[in-house]
Write an enzyme that holds these catalytic residues in place. Structure first.
Site, PDB file in Angstrom:
ATOM      1  N   SER A 175       0.828  -1.210   0.000  1.00  0.00           N
ATOM      2  CA  SER A 175       0.000   0.000   0.000  1.00  0.00           C
ATOM      3  C   SER A 175       0.862   1.259   0.000  1.00  0.00           C
ATOM      4  CB  SER A 175      -0.938   0.007   1.203  1.00  0.00           C
ATOM      5  OG  SER A 175      -0.204  -0.061   2.398  1.00  0.00           O
ATOM      6  N   ASN A 223      -2.704  -3.938  12.704  1.00  0.00           N
ATOM      7  CA  ASN A 223      -4.164  -3.839  12.617  1.00  0.00           C
ATOM      8  C   ASN A 223      -4.716  -2.681  13.434  1.00  0.00           C
ATOM      9  OD1 ASN A 223      -3.777  -6.125  11.153  1.00  0.00           O
ATOM     10  ND2 ASN A 223      -4.847  -7.523  12.549  1.00  0.00           N
ATOM     11  N   HIS A 280     -39.404  21.726 -11.720  1.00  0.00           N
ATOM     12  CA  HIS A 280     -39.403  20.977 -12.988  1.00  0.00           C
ATOM     13  C   HIS A 280     -38.693  21.772 -14.092  1.00  0.00           C
ATOM     14  CE1 HIS A 280     -42.646  18.288 -11.369  1.00  0.00           C
ATOM     15  NE2 HIS A 280     -42.957  19.392 -10.723  1.00  0.00           N
ATOM     16  N   SER A 321     -11.981  26.690 -26.110  1.00  0.00           N
ATOM     17  CA  SER A 321     -11.975  25.510 -26.962  1.00  0.00           C
ATOM     18  C   SER A 321     -10.743  25.562 -27.846  1.00  0.00           C
ATOM     19  CB  SER A 321     -13.240  25.518 -27.825  1.00  0.00           C
ATOM     20  OG  SER A 321     -13.075  24.706 -28.975  1.00  0.00           O
ATOM     21  N   LYS A 334     -15.332  30.337 -27.479  1.00  0.00           N
ATOM     22  CA  LYS A 334     -15.878  29.624 -26.323  1.00  0.00           C
ATOM     23  C   LYS A 334     -15.412  30.144 -24.963  1.00  0.00           C
ATOM     24  CE  LYS A 334     -18.861  26.453 -26.943  1.00  0.00           C
ATOM     25  NZ  LYS A 334     -18.567  25.400 -26.090  1.00  0.00           N
ATOM     26  N   GLU A 350     -18.470  22.014 -14.383  1.00  0.00           N
ATOM     27  CA  GLU A 350     -18.778  20.689 -14.930  1.00  0.00           C
ATOM     28  C   GLU A 350     -18.002  19.602 -14.190  1.00  0.00           C
ATOM     29  OE1 GLU A 350     -18.951  20.822 -19.517  1.00  0.00           O
ATOM     30  OE2 GLU A 350     -17.940  22.681 -18.925  1.00  0.00           O
ATOM     31  N   TYR A 360      -9.374  -8.371  11.125  1.00  0.00           N
ATOM     32  CA  TYR A 360      -8.804  -7.659   9.991  1.00  0.00           C
ATOM     33  C   TYR A 360      -8.685  -8.568   8.774  1.00  0.00           C
ATOM     34  CZ  TYR A 360      -5.651  -4.932   7.119  1.00  0.00           C
ATOM     35  OH  TYR A 360      -5.108  -4.239   6.075  1.00  0.00           O
ATOM     36  N   GLN A 362      -7.518  -2.654   3.213  1.00  0.00           N
ATOM     37  CA  GLN A 362      -6.528  -1.761   2.586  1.00  0.00           C
ATOM     38  C   GLN A 362      -7.115  -1.036   1.385  1.00  0.00           C
ATOM     39  OE1 GLN A 362      -2.418  -3.145   2.191  1.00  0.00           O
ATOM     40  NE2 GLN A 362      -2.615  -2.833  -0.009  1.00  0.00           N
ATOM     41  N   LYS A 414      -8.647   2.555   1.317  1.00  0.00           N
ATOM     42  CA  LYS A 414      -7.876   3.807   1.357  1.00  0.00           C
ATOM     43  C   LYS A 414      -8.078   4.659   0.110  1.00  0.00           C
ATOM     44  CE  LYS A 414      -4.197   2.017   4.373  1.00  0.00           C
ATOM     45  NZ  LYS A 414      -2.802   1.533   4.359  1.00  0.00           N
TER      46      LYS A 414
END
Lengths: 455, 455, 455, 455
Positions: free
Chosen positions: B23, B110, B156, B277, B283, B290, B317, B322, B325
């Site tokens: 890890s 652990n 709506h 763009s 643009k 977004e 454990y 792991q 994470k």
């Protein structure tokens, strides 16, 4: 779709479209909440003078009839009803005449459905609290019997260290306590009354939302009408809490499934909770537990649904919110039923102490005790760990155990080993030697069972 | 994979397998927490006599060096390290010699990783609290300027009723307040110290978990070692809270994206927050917003990951934990960055009051006001609703407005209409006539802005 | 953020916003595809006369340098680059001067990133095909050795009927064959060239998309520029296929984890694939397999992310699509690594035939054989099933087996039982008596292993 | 729970447990498939001599009665039935007497439910194929009318370049074509007969799975009994395909919702597809479309459910698989209904060409045309892009357009501009000048509409 609100249109609703947008199928369980909310709303309208006493009486009498008929199964929602709110308004209007046409004064379906759902979720939280309590009670009852029952504790599904069974049962009890706490926290945010928000902007009519809130047992009233009319955070938070609760149930289920295998043999489910096979005559299957496990994926999916629905929704009510009902209701149903299923299993399970004891006697389980023994004698832990690792490898390769080895041979792995080593090489000694708070020490565990049960 | 703990094996670790289980890549951000936890653990070992004063000094001095070198970028985790814990132990052992071999006394990876993660999540909660506060502040600052700025409110995505912009901004403020509250609730469950649980069963060594807990600012200590060593509820609850928070940000982002279209034209983002763009020279794109919207799906996915990982895990454990994470860290990163992005946008956005006012002047928006006017005159609401619906249909079909119609013609829809109708047919009149608590009434909104800002 | 395309703006990009929208971190793996696509694009521009021969030479030479430097680690993307496309264009412009300013003629980043991603996914499919083949090969190699190795087959994790190990291994082989087929189907839809769609509408320049498609080995060219520039179906379909593939790997992992427990004892992983515990010296943990299991939740989450991102997106490219990269790349990485991990495990695992045989000798496993024996003798199946169910209950309650019971006693359960019953009461007899196609009959299984290996 | 298979147990089933494990509620829709499969199974049993001719006649006659009564609503599944299979067997046994007890010969519910589900999914695929075709037909019909209807194309929801409406409609048509293709691919993997796999290991009885497969129209027969009895890949692949299909529908829904806003005003839904508000009399809401959008989250959630259920399942049937039914059925229902809803909307929508044309006349939309004009005159694209970007900024800041500027002023931005510039500055000119294959050029689009319609 009800004509009640279609004066704006020249065309009748398209029948497919009407059925597609109808929430009648889901709304059945909201009928009691819609009635309760409408009663409170009507009482408030009277209090502020928007209904006369006679109108209120007519409306109340209509509610009484509807309630009776609903309970008796004589009224039903159909997909001809757009939703529970229009259905109830239609029924009231049929029964109470002109007064019925005043019922919707100062409210919108937007704040009304928010109210119904909050009342529903509040009830579900209370029901889950009770069911969690019942499961915790069953766990404690079993724990009380098994504070001295040694078994292997596992990590990575490999035998790790001896524990007592009650310690495991208390671990589940603790996880459930967090679930209950989380639901309590969520309840505070659920228990805010949204009625009076209107469609999104409030109203020019002299309504008093506090009166409704008080009548329905809410702790507070909304502060912003746009937020109140479209907020479903409370539902998402409830489903989140249900998902975590259900996860815990899945873990208990998985553990019992493993323990009930022929290979583990630690427990047996009673016949009454087993199912068999249509082809294999000997089968005793734990379907009940498997279904709790599988249903967990469905609650997780419900969470995906409710979150996915509200992602990037613009402000104000959108019909999308209607689609939150099935996952919300589904999550509540699954959690409640699964709690009952696991409670039955915990109560009914027969523990095979001998099988547990036999497995716990695996000498590999005592490796940590040996390493800690060396630490007590001054060896640095990492050094002790290495020495015992080599000893355990030796034993595993020769299929022997430290208890079967002469002291002299043991000392080749760590010269600090003395004859006291033979006293600690049982699972019972192992658990008893634990002294850290919260450990599997049987006396500690027994005290904790007693203390928890008193709460 | 570190040799430190491979005495049990004859074979070296397979290199692919070692990298696969490592890890190291995720653990970089845990180094400070692992060091802080290890310092507290060492101090406790000294207090209970498991380290000598000299050993503690040697270990502390090693920690000091490691910390310096880590900050300077001179130490790095590599996939040759199984994880942060073994790397730190190795480093300490290299620097502190024999004392280093005692560091792991009375603990396991652990309980150690559980500790590191709790310290990390606690910090993230505190950081999110601050960032939520900053966004709320930006919303209030804008709200203060727009308590009289009328615009259409939508349901709506269709124009519904006039509102003031500040009312919408406060709606978002309220949703964020719930997020902050939810994180506060979660923090209570995070802030419990798991160190001392050992691998799963506790230890026979005389450790004192309370000392560690106190040194690290925890509110309490675990009560069950099996639960404490494998519980990740706190991480899941954090990701749940982050998902809901991010959902709110996605809704603000979506709204600003819509408002910034040529068609709505209600707001403009500053150049500094726009992208263009590569092909289309004109643009001005709101990529920032977004991405906040899209990242919401990723936080929801993180929740699916963490819940999916722990579903049906057996007790103790499992290495599966792991894998929590990356989604946990990812959710925290996304929420923090998205809060900052939305704060920038809320601060930077230019509001086009004229465009908002123009849209709010759409006569269809005043339909509810007309219906409520009739209610004030004694017409039953449902009757009034029908009459106004027919009137609005009439206007829409002829592309006209009630304000442009002679009173006599209006009275054909509802004889109760009087000349006062012409006074209410502006968006400003509409919002001012609202009187229900929590409504969009500008005076109410202004009071609420002032009150909220004082908190 | 690159100045290259910011002439539209007066302000410089906000540094936080620039970093927030940058995809530099994800894009590193797209550099080779962006270069390959740009080479093909430049060659096409030359072919249609939009580049001179000299300009093409200059651009190609720039590509050569960039490629060399990229491989040597001398060029890097940074968050100052908005994305790989602008970075590559900037590099080319630095190296090729004026010619570089022509590279982007007739294309947009929208069709360009679609191209890069399709090239990437095509490569990933080919890599997964190879890796699936390797795992299938490993399964067949083990199967060849175990066509006669009897073991219990399970349903509901309860012992069901004897099977041979090779039959189980072939079951996994078959599931993987479906995965390969699904990837082949997906590849057809991936292998369509989108370059030439421009931003969304195509272009007035005389480009020839077919030339690019041919040069890059595509099977076809897009038919609609709006669809081509924003379509990510191919990525979602790939992640779907990866999720199902990973699910199969999780099932193999789970099975090996169970089989490697002390309780089952059917297999042992080699030391090289095991990890130990920092506290418990005896531990041999299957972390490799646990991580494959856990990573499955992450691929499922990746699917939630990519689907959640595109839900309800309006037409044309939205920056949201950028956020599909991390889950797409993550799913590909996880599936590839997990295939390798499981292949290692299948190759390395040591099978304990004796333990399997011992478990398979459990008399309860032969119940179906007894019922079918009665059917052969004319008893209706449901009647036979009931009789044997009572017999097995009798045996279980008395801890005995049919083989240990005198015939007369057996006949009390079903008078049709004859002495031949004793010949069928072994796991070897059970598997050999199977005659239905696709069954666990060892001869059939051996034939199938041989036939499959020949393919 | 049916007594039929509970001879193994002394206790009756616990009533709660029996209801909890029952799939009666979901199974109603499987009754026709269970009957069809059982008919084929019985015919095969006769063919291989396991039933007499008289027994087959009795069984068939029972099936006939059951079918009649089922259709007439006289038979119902209840939670007292564990599932459809036991219910049907019970009914047959009640009607056909002794012959009924032979029906389950050589099969298990494990292969039986796999069969039922494959028949069901095959039917759903065929139904979706037809419904997709209907929507494609509606899109083409609209496209035919709008090959010259100019409107703004958008990226990032900002106006990008002029397009013709038919081009957008074809883009959706193409996406749906991929959906249909994906379902065709999935169908090949669905259409494999699993009956004969038994519980997991096959059988010693002389059954002939090929006969059943042929009778039921399958393309092939399973090759491995363990795989066949527990494989649900086909269901997951179907839900994956449904999720992508539904995503496309959500994108159409979102687009129509946006276009139907007062601000865009590009389309209007017919009254028959609109709903109104209970409070706001003027409302015409697109609830139908909003629900399609929201239901997408529910199909995505169904995918999470089915994948989450099978993650890490051990080999052989587990009861978990039962929980796949609700999400599978739900996804099929949602996709079918949503296709119908969108088809209605596409057919019914009224297009406002004038509003589209007005928006398309925004001069900013022609920026790319101006840049490409410069490229035609030899300017490098990136240079042209910069020049036009500055021009568009100039126009935006002064609220003017290139068409309104004298040539001399335009030449300050790019000296290459000539008088021809004024000829290209209309949306009609813009789309007509497009010449790349697959572009929005109206003549190309018209040809493609014609060609696609012929298929």
């Amino acid at each position: 779709m009800s004509r009640l609100i279609r004066e704006r249109f020249r065309q009748r609703a398209d029948p497919f479209a009407a059925a597609f947008v109808s929430s009648a199928a889901e709304d059945a369980r909201l009928v009691p909440y819609d009635l309760a909310g409408s009663r409170a709303h009507a009482a408030m309208l009277r209090a502020v003078g928007l209904l006369t006493a006679a109108e209120l009486r007519a409306i109340r009498s209509a509610f009484d009839s509807i309630e009776r008929e609903w309970r008796a199964g004589k009224r039903r929602l159909t997909t001809a009803d757009e939703d529970v709110h229009l259905a109830v308004e239609r029924w009231v209007t049929e029964l109470a005449g002109a007064a019925g046409a005043k019922l919707h004064t100062g409210r919108s379906r937007n704040d009304q459905v928010a109210l119904d759902l909050r009342l529903y979720v509040r009830d579900q939280i209370d029901a889950l609290h009770a069911a969690i309590g019942a499961l915790q009670h069953a766990l404690l009852a079993q724990a009380r019997k098994h504070t001295e029952t040694v078994m292997p504790g596992y990590t990575h599904l490999q035998r790790a260290q001896p524990i007592v069974l009650a310690h495991q049962l208390l671990a589940w009890h603790d996880a459930l306590a967090r679930d209950a706490e989380r639901l309590t926290d969520a309840r505070r945010r659920v228990n805010i009354c949204p009625l009076g928000a209107g469609a999104l902007a409030g109203t020019s009519l002299p309504i008093q939302p506090r009166l409704v809130a008080k009548a329905l047992g809410f702790d507070g009233v909304f502060t912003n009408s746009i937020d109140a009319s479209a907020d479903r955070d409370f539902a998402i938070e409830f489903v989140s809490a249900a998902a975590l609760l259900q996860t815990h149930l899945s873990q208990i289920a998985e553990t019992l499934i493993l323990w009930a295998t022929a290979e583990f043999g630690f427990v047996a489910l009673p016949d009454a909770l087993c199912t068999s096979s249509s082809m294999m005559p000997q089968k005793r299957n734990p379907d009940l537990l498997e279904l709790v496990r599988a249903k967990t994926a469905r609650v997780n999916a419900a969470l995906v649904a409710v979150l996915g629905i509200v992602k990037a929704l613009p402000p104000g009510y959108q019909r999308d919110l209607q689609e939150m009902k099935p996952p919300l209701f589904g999550a509540a149903d699954v959690a409640a039923a699964s709690l009952q299923a696991i409670t039955l299993a915990v109560k009914g399970v027969r523990v095979n102490k001998e099988a547990m004891r036999r497995a716990a006697a695996d000498p590999q389980l005592l490796a940590t005790d040996l390493a800690e023994l060396l630490v007590h004698k001054g060896v640095a832990f990492r050094t002790a760990h290495g020495a015992v690792a080599r000893l355990m490898r030796h034993c595993a390769e020769r299929n022997t155990s430290p208890a079967a080895m002469p002291l002299a041979q043991l000392r080749r792995f760590a010269p600090q080993f003395g004859p006291e080593i033979f006293r600690i090489l049982t699972p019972e000694a192992s658990v008893r030697r634990k002294r850290s708070p919260g450990s599997t020490n049987p006396a500690q565990v027994a005290r904790r069972v007693a203390r928890t049960a008193r709460k």
